[in-house]
Design an enzyme around this catalytic site. Structure first.
Site, short mmCIF file in Angstrom:
data_model
loop_
_atom_site.label_atom_id
_atom_site.label_comp_id
_atom_site.label_asym_id
_atom_site.label_seq_id
_atom_site.Cartn_x
_atom_site.Cartn_y
_atom_site.Cartn_z
N LYS A 13 39.61 50.18 36.44
CA LYS A 13 39.17 50.42 35.06
C LYS A 13 37.67 50.18 34.88
O LYS A 13 36.98 50.98 34.27
CB LYS A 13 39.93 49.51 34.07
CG LYS A 13 41.43 49.71 34.05
CD LYS A 13 42.09 48.84 32.99
CE LYS A 13 41.91 47.35 33.17
NZ LYS A 13 42.57 46.76 34.34
N ARG A 88 46.12 44.52 25.44
CA ARG A 88 46.91 44.24 26.64
C ARG A 88 48.37 44.00 26.32
O ARG A 88 49.17 43.73 27.21
CB ARG A 88 46.37 42.99 27.33
CG ARG A 88 45.37 43.27 28.43
CD ARG A 88 44.89 41.94 28.96
NE ARG A 88 44.84 41.94 30.39
CZ ARG A 88 43.74 42.23 31.08
NH1 ARG A 88 42.64 42.59 30.48
NH2 ARG A 88 43.76 42.17 32.38
N ARG A 123 38.01 41.87 46.60
CA ARG A 123 37.00 42.18 45.59
C ARG A 123 35.90 41.12 45.53
O ARG A 123 36.17 39.93 45.63
CB ARG A 123 37.67 42.30 44.21
CG ARG A 123 36.67 42.47 43.08
CD ARG A 123 37.28 43.10 41.87
NE ARG A 123 38.11 42.16 41.12
CZ ARG A 123 38.70 42.48 39.97
NH1 ARG A 123 38.59 43.70 39.49
NH2 ARG A 123 39.43 41.61 39.34
N ARG A 156 35.94 36.38 42.23
CA ARG A 156 36.38 35.84 40.95
C ARG A 156 37.42 34.76 41.20
O ARG A 156 38.25 34.89 42.10
CB ARG A 156 36.99 36.97 40.11
CG ARG A 156 35.99 37.56 39.16
CD ARG A 156 36.52 38.79 38.50
NE ARG A 156 37.84 38.62 37.90
CZ ARG A 156 38.44 39.56 37.18
NH1 ARG A 156 37.85 40.71 36.98
NH2 ARG A 156 39.64 39.36 36.67
N ARG A 167 48.99 37.80 37.25
CA ARG A 167 48.33 38.86 36.49
C ARG A 167 49.10 40.17 36.59
O ARG A 167 49.22 40.91 35.60
CB ARG A 167 46.90 39.05 36.99
CG ARG A 167 45.97 37.92 36.54
CD ARG A 167 44.77 37.78 37.42
NE ARG A 167 43.93 38.96 37.44
CZ ARG A 167 43.11 39.27 38.46
NH1 ARG A 167 43.05 38.51 39.53
NH2 ARG A 167 42.38 40.35 38.39
P1 ADP Z 1 41.95 42.11 35.38
O1 ADP Z 1 41.26 42.60 36.62
O2 ADP Z 1 43.02 41.11 35.68
O3 ADP Z 1 42.39 43.22 34.50
P2 ADP Z 1 40.05 41.17 33.37
O4 ADP Z 1 38.67 40.85 33.80
O5 ADP Z 1 40.26 42.34 32.50
O6 ADP Z 1 40.88 41.23 34.70
O7 ADP Z 1 40.68 39.87 32.64
C1 ADP Z 1 40.68 38.61 33.25
C2 ADP Z 1 41.53 37.62 32.43
O8 ADP Z 1 41.02 37.52 31.10
C3 ADP Z 1 43.00 38.01 32.25
O9 ADP Z 1 43.79 37.63 33.35
C4 ADP Z 1 43.35 37.24 30.96
O10 ADP Z 1 43.55 35.85 31.22
C5 ADP Z 1 42.09 37.35 30.16
N1 ADP Z 1 42.12 38.53 29.25
C6 ADP Z 1 41.39 39.67 29.40
N2 ADP Z 1 41.67 40.55 28.42
C7 ADP Z 1 42.60 39.95 27.61
C8 ADP Z 1 43.32 40.31 26.43
N3 ADP Z 1 43.15 41.51 25.81
N4 ADP Z 1 44.22 39.44 25.91
C9 ADP Z 1 44.39 38.26 26.46
N5 ADP Z 1 43.77 37.83 27.57
C10 ADP Z 1 42.88 38.65 28.15
#
Ligand code: ADP
Ligand code: ZN
Length: 213
Positions: A13, A88, A123, A156, A167
């Site tokens: 994404k 999400r 990553r 990360r 996740r």
């Molecule tokens: P991923 O690669 O897991 O999609 P992101 O960088 O988008 O990683 O998100 C990392 C973390 O931030 C998630 O695992 C969650 O804990 C939190 N997070 C991100 N977006 C949301 C959201 N819309 N609602 C709740 N928690 C979120």
């Protein structure tokens, strides 16, 4: 045009959002990046979000709802935006409706689970500009150094096996149902995220430009 990218962690994404943003000249709203900024910039909010992020669970809806709203009300979003990582779950999608944010197109990027895991464990991201790299699939020119800004490449904290599993579970249970939610609204499209970055981007641009179904 307001675009939402849906996909599992590791689906690409962020990479695709950057390409679309460059082509259309509209900003990316990445909830993950905004939350990671909070971890370094906001002591009090950090305490509330860090435990969730560390374990791979969703940060509570009320907290991310406020963060999203503040961002999306900024003037640079008036001409369109790309949402990455919000909503999400169905609650968050309803929140968007409630605050009057319309999404024109929702694109799901599909990648099988084994591929997702291998992308995530290898990553590396730039500490300064968050650009993504991979130890075998997308090596930087100089090991450990960002091609774009010279920043340090780091893993990360949530890219470790048990957190990756959580996740992915959260994604299949809570985020994937959003595909049906937006399908019912006639807004959902899907692309195969296992192809090369360029060919995935071509498919996405076709959807955005209304060429593909
Ligand atoms: P991923 O690669 O897991 O999609 P992101 O960088 O988008 O990683 O998100 C990392 C973390 O931030 C998630 O695992 C969650 O804990 C939190 N997070 C991100 N977006 C949301 C959201 N819309 N609602 C709740 N928690 C979120
Ligand atoms: Zn960088």
């Amino acid at each position: 045009m307001n675009i939402l990218l849906l996909g599992a962690p590791g689906a690409g994404k962020g990479t695709q959002a950057a390409l679309i943003s460059g082509k259309l000249g509209i900003p990316i709203i990445s909830m993950g990046d905004m939350l990671r900024d909070i971890l370094v910039e906001d002591e009090s909010l950090k305490e509330q979000v860090e435990p969730y992020m560390r374990s791979g669970r969703l940060v509570p809806d009320d907290i991310v709802g406020v963060i999203l709203r503040r961002r999306i009300e900024k003037p640079d979003c008036k001409g369109g935006f790309i949402l990455d990582g919000y909503p999400r779950n169905v609650e968050q999608a309803k929140h968007l409706d409630k605050i009057g944010v319309n999404i024109d197109k929702v694109i799901g990027i599909h990648v099988n689970k084994e591929e997702l895991v291998s992308r995530l464990v290898g990553r590396r991201i730039c500490k300064s500009c968050a650009a993504p790299f991979h130890v075998s699939f997308k090596k930087p020119v100089k090991e450990g150094v960002c091609d774009f800004c010279g920043g340090e490449l780091i893993s990360r904290k949530d890219d470790v096996a048990d957190v990756i599993n959580t996740r992915l579970e959260v994604y299949y249970e809570q985020t994937r149902p959003l595909e049906g939610y937006y399908y019912n609204l006639g807004k959902f499209f899907v692309v195969n995220g296992e192809d090369s970055v360029d060919s995935v981007n071509n498919m996405l641009m076709n959807v955005v430009e209304g060429i593909a179904q």
